[in-house]
Every structure is written in structure tokens, then in C-alpha cells.
Design a protein around this motif. Sequence first.
Motif, PDB file in Angstrom:
ATOM      1  N   THR A 106      11.688   3.988  -1.500  1.00 52.44           N
ATOM      2  CA  THR A 106      11.940   3.345  -0.206  1.00 52.44           C
ATOM      3  C   THR A 106      10.841   2.366   0.144  1.00 52.44           C
ATOM      4  N   LEU A 107       9.584   2.739  -0.118  1.00 51.09           N
ATOM      5  CA  LEU A 107       8.464   1.828   0.144  1.00 51.09           C
ATOM      6  C   LEU A 107       8.540   0.599  -0.751  1.00 51.09           C
ATOM      7  N   VAL A 108       8.961   0.780  -1.994  1.00 51.78           N
ATOM      8  CA  VAL A 108       9.113  -0.363  -2.903  1.00 51.78           C
ATOM      9  C   VAL A 108      10.157  -1.335  -2.369  1.00 51.78           C
ATOM     10  N   LEU A 150      -0.209  -1.829  13.092  1.00 50.51           N
ATOM     11  CA  LEU A 150       1.103  -1.436  13.595  1.00 50.51           C
ATOM     12  C   LEU A 150       2.101  -1.397  12.439  1.00 50.51           C
ATOM     13  N   ALA A 151       2.043  -2.401  11.564  1.00 48.01           N
ATOM     14  CA  ALA A 151       2.911  -2.419  10.386  1.00 48.01           C
ATOM     15  C   ALA A 151       2.598  -1.243   9.468  1.00 48.01           C
ATOM     16  N   SER A 152       1.308  -0.910   9.355  1.00 50.36           N
ATOM     17  CA  SER A 152       0.922   0.247   8.555  1.00 50.36           C
ATOM     18  C   SER A 152       1.519   1.520   9.140  1.00 50.36           C
ATOM     19  N   GLY A 153       1.525   1.623  10.471  1.00 51.99           N
ATOM     20  CA  GLY A 153       2.139   2.773  11.115  1.00 51.99           C
ATOM     21  C   GLY A 153       3.621   2.868  10.797  1.00 51.99           C
ATOM     22  N   ILE A 154       4.296   1.706  10.753  1.00 50.63           N
ATOM     23  CA  ILE A 154       5.721   1.683  10.393  1.00 50.63           C
ATOM     24  C   ILE A 154       5.929   2.192   8.979  1.00 50.63           C
ATOM     25  N   PHE A 155       5.119   1.687   8.043  1.00 54.40           N
ATOM     26  CA  PHE A 155       5.229   2.110   6.644  1.00 54.40           C
ATOM     27  C   PHE A 155       5.052   3.624   6.522  1.00 54.40           C
ATOM     28  N   HIS A 156       4.010   4.146   7.152  1.00 54.11           N
ATOM     29  CA  HIS A 156       3.729   5.568   7.005  1.00 54.11           C
ATOM     30  C   HIS A 156       4.748   6.427   7.755  1.00 54.11           C
ATOM     31  N   VAL A 163       9.864  -5.186  -1.142  1.00 56.33           N
ATOM     32  CA  VAL A 163      10.718  -6.257  -1.661  1.00 56.33           C
ATOM     33  C   VAL A 163      11.241  -7.120  -0.518  1.00 56.33           C
ATOM     34  N   ALA A 164      11.717  -6.472   0.538  1.00 60.27           N
ATOM     35  CA  ALA A 164      12.252  -7.220   1.679  1.00 60.27           C
ATOM     36  C   ALA A 164      11.166  -8.060   2.353  1.00 60.27           C
ATOM     37  N   ILE A 165       9.971  -7.490   2.511  1.00 54.43           N
ATOM     38  CA  ILE A 165       8.898  -8.209   3.211  1.00 54.43           C
ATOM     39  C   ILE A 165       8.319  -9.322   2.347  1.00 54.43           C
ATOM     40  N   ARG A 166       8.136  -9.046   1.054  1.00 50.78           N
ATOM     41  CA  ARG A 166       7.579 -10.074   0.165  1.00 50.78           C
ATOM     42  C   ARG A 166       8.526 -11.264   0.039  1.00 50.78           C
ATOM     43  N   THR A 167       9.813 -10.997  -0.103  1.00 46.01           N
ATOM     44  CA  THR A 167      10.763 -12.103  -0.189  1.00 46.01           C
ATOM     45  C   THR A 167      10.859 -12.857   1.135  1.00 46.01           C
ATOM     46  N   LEU A 168      10.629 -12.157   2.254  1.00 39.71           N
ATOM     47  CA  LEU A 168      10.591 -12.836   3.551  1.00 39.71           C
ATOM     48  C   LEU A 168       9.428 -13.837   3.580  1.00 39.71           C
ATOM     49  N   GLU A 169       8.272 -13.420   3.081  1.00 43.31           N
ATOM     50  CA  GLU A 169       7.138 -14.340   3.022  1.00 43.31           C
ATOM     51  C   GLU A 169       7.440 -15.519   2.092  1.00 43.31           C
ATOM     52  N   TRP A 170       7.993 -15.227   0.918  1.00 44.63           N
ATOM     53  CA  TRP A 170       8.307 -16.294  -0.032  1.00 44.63           C
ATOM     54  C   TRP A 170       9.342 -17.263   0.527  1.00 44.63           C
ATOM     55  N   THR A 171      10.208 -16.766   1.398  1.00 43.11           N
ATOM     56  CA  THR A 171      11.279 -17.595   1.947  1.00 43.11           C
ATOM     57  C   THR A 171      10.738 -18.818   2.673  1.00 43.11           C
ATOM     58  N   PHE A 172       9.649 -18.656   3.407  1.00 38.20           N
ATOM     59  CA  PHE A 172       9.177 -19.738   4.264  1.00 38.20           C
ATOM     60  C   PHE A 172       7.989 -20.511   3.689  1.00 38.20           C
ATOM     61  N   GLN A 226      -5.898  -2.053  -1.476  1.00 41.24           N
ATOM     62  CA  GLN A 226      -5.350  -3.199  -0.749  1.00 41.24           C
ATOM     63  C   GLN A 226      -3.915  -3.543  -1.163  1.00 41.24           C
ATOM     64  N   ILE A 227      -3.201  -2.584  -1.768  1.00 42.44           N
ATOM     65  CA  ILE A 227      -1.888  -2.955  -2.315  1.00 42.44           C
ATOM     66  C   ILE A 227      -0.861  -3.285  -1.240  1.00 42.44           C
ATOM     67  N   TYR A 228      -1.010  -2.703  -0.048  1.00 41.79           N
ATOM     68  CA  TYR A 228      -0.042  -2.994   1.012  1.00 41.79           C
ATOM     69  C   TYR A 228      -0.597  -3.966   2.040  1.00 41.79           C
ATOM     70  N   ARG A 229      -1.745  -4.510   1.783  1.00 41.75           N
ATOM     71  CA  ARG A 229      -2.371  -5.378   2.781  1.00 41.75           C
ATOM     72  C   ARG A 229      -1.482  -6.569   3.128  1.00 41.75           C
ATOM     73  N   ARG A 230      -0.950  -7.240   2.117  1.00 45.11           N
ATOM     74  CA  ARG A 230      -0.143  -8.425   2.367  1.00 45.11           C
ATOM     75  C   ARG A 230       1.117  -8.111   3.179  1.00 45.11           C
ATOM     76  N   PRO A 231       1.902  -7.085   2.809  1.00 48.66           N
ATOM     77  CA  PRO A 231       3.059  -6.746   3.651  1.00 48.66           C
ATOM     78  C   PRO A 231       2.676  -6.421   5.094  1.00 48.66           C
ATOM     79  N   PHE A 232       1.547  -5.723   5.283  1.00 50.58           N
ATOM     80  CA  PHE A 232       1.124  -5.401   6.641  1.00 50.58           C
ATOM     81  C   PHE A 232       0.798  -6.671   7.434  1.00 50.58           C
TER      82      PHE A 232
END
Length: 408
Positions: A90-92, A300-306, A96-105, A271-277
Amino acid sequence: MSVGADLTFLKDILPVPSTRLPFDVRSTITYLLPAWLSYIVVAILVMLPGTRTLRIALWPLIALLAFRAAVYVDLSNGDPQRTHLNVDFTLVMLCVAIRTLEWTFLKEPLKRHLRPANSTPSIVMDALDLAVNIRGIGWNWSKSIYVPPETRPTSRTVFCLYVLISALVHSFICGVLHIAIQAFSPETFTVLSGGSIFDASLPPLVCYIRSSIISIVVAFGIYSVMQFNYDVLTLVGVVVFRQDPAQWPPFFQSPWLATSLRDFWSRRWHQIYRRPFVVLGGWPLSFVFGRPGYICGAFLASGIFHHVVVLVLNGSVEMWCMFLSFGMMAVGIVLEDVFAALTGRTVGGWIGRLWVIVWMLVWGNLMVDGFARAGMFACSDVFGSASPARVFVEHYVLAFDKWLRAFA
């Protein structure tokens, strides 16, 4: 609406485990491959100029495919003790959704500047590297991410031997610590229904000392299992795919030596989740509240992930556990910035280390309690079940816990 009920709508749309599809050829072709292939397609597009409009049009579909795979495929195949596999998956998919969102723009194409020696440039291989390279090692977008200095041997053969020994050592430590955690409360930490690390039958001070000891053991357990996983992936990358060891820099930097909360979270912890956060929370809130918003948004994003972690394990755990814990980490860093602005000195030295320990224990207890009540400690652990130290560790942990209770 109560804090504990603010994700009720998510629980309604997430399928219960009995309705999930088993992880097999059919679910792989129907759910996993569409999400993975679309991810690779965007990874290719983001390296090509003039594809921004197409990326924007594709992102809603990719996010839907990632969500669909995350909630309908059961990697545990019905084994409750292997639910942690669904957590990881689920975290992966969330990444994927967040990384592609960044790549989108992104307006400019991403570029790779570090490849294996004697390799032929290939856009497909570059896309695969970009897709799995969470920290962006060797890519132009990762300049702001801190990479710990290399302390391991530089010789390829000795490097691999060093990493192999590290994997074996950390697997043993992980097993021992998992046994120790469960031994503190065999009635609750070994069952999937979980239980609190706070024992209400003990006086407040003794209760907090006990919960803090459990939290420290859990923290080192998380460190050990993540280091083990990284060591294994490093060996696969360097030995099997002939990657340069420089593509696998250190994962941690002695987090127990942190002299400030900023030092801990931005340099010494992984730092593996730093960019998505940053993408999910840091950047949006920074536009409104500046630097404090950037910090608070990232945590706050980290709280969502956890919270997603505990939600997959046990949907009854309240949302406030993770949000309060990680939110207060942001508050602590902001307080450090205020202290530096008022005094002209940064937090550090032995006082800084004491500050980190106190703040982490105060709010880390709530975080670990959320994990415990979600049943995380009951998940299967091959290292613990196979550890020759099981009898020894259980004996002394039970004896210590008995002494602590007698002392109270």
C-alpha cells in the motif's frame, strides 16, 4: 466529527480482507501490471521534452490504478500474520501516485548522471532506475536530499562482503528485538488484536518508564529491519545488476548521535520518503505559511503515511495517534528555529542530544502505542522465530518486566 471517525469514509470503501483477491497470476495481470506499467510509462515521459500535457492527462488514471491495486490485492493470501506485506504494498502504491503527481507538473525533463560502468544508455533502463530509485541517487532532481558520507570499503568485493555481514548482523538484531518486544506483553503483543504499551495497572511514572523502554526497543527494531532490507537490495543491485556501489550510499547515519530534531529527521534518519512528504504536504503549505508551513506540511504527510500503515493493519486505531506524534516533531523543529533566531545559536551538543531524547520519547510513545494497538508486533518475523537467542531473550525480558512491576 470526532478525530477517530474522520476516516470512516475510507474504511467504507476499503474492501475487507475476505473480499481482496489473492496474489496470483490473475491478480498480477489484472491489477498489478496495469499500475506498474503505467508508472514506467510516466517515468519514460518525464525524461522526454514536450510531454507535460500528456502527463497531466494520464495522472488521474495512474492514481486510480495504484489505488485499485493497493486495496484489491491481498499479498498475504489470507494469512493475517503476513498483513505487513499489504502494508508495504500500500505504501508503494501511495508513493507511485505521489511521485507521478510530481512528475506530472515538471517543466524540464529529468536527467540521469550516474550509470553503471560500461553500460549503454537506454531510456527503458533509465526509466526503471527512476521508478525504483526513491532517493533519486544519480538524478538531477535529488540535489536537495542529504546523502550520508560513505564509510564502507570502496573495493567492490570488500564492499559486497561488508554489506553481506551487515545484513546478517541486522537480521539477527531484528529477530532479537522482535522477541524482546513480544516478551513485554505476551498476552497482547503476540495477537493481531494488539494492545497498548501503557499498562494502566502501574503507577504513572513506572508506566511511562516501561512504555519508553518498549518504544526504544521498537525504534531500534525498525532501524534494524530497514537496514537489513536495504543491505539485501544493495547486494541485489551491485551483484546481480552490476550497479556501482556509489548508487547505494549509506541508508542511515547513526541516528542515536543526533544533536537536534532537525539533525535527526533531515540527516541521520532514512530519507526514502522525504520527497513524497515534501510533495504531498511540504510544498503546498509552504506557499501559505512559508518555512514553518513547509516543515509542518511534510510531517503532516508523514502522519498520513503512518496512519495508512495502522489503517491497513487495524481500521479501529484512531487517526490522532500518528498525526499528533509527527505533528509534534514539526513543532519541535520550529521551536529549534525560534531558539536559533532569538539566541543566534543552533541547538546542539549534549544539551541538544538530551533535548532529542526527551522530545522523541514524549511523542514517540504515542506513535509506538498506535503501532502496538494495531497489532503490528504480532506480524510474523522469520528472524525472531528462528533466532537461537529466543529462550535467553524471553527469560531476561520477562524477569526485567517482573522486577519493574515489583518495584512499582
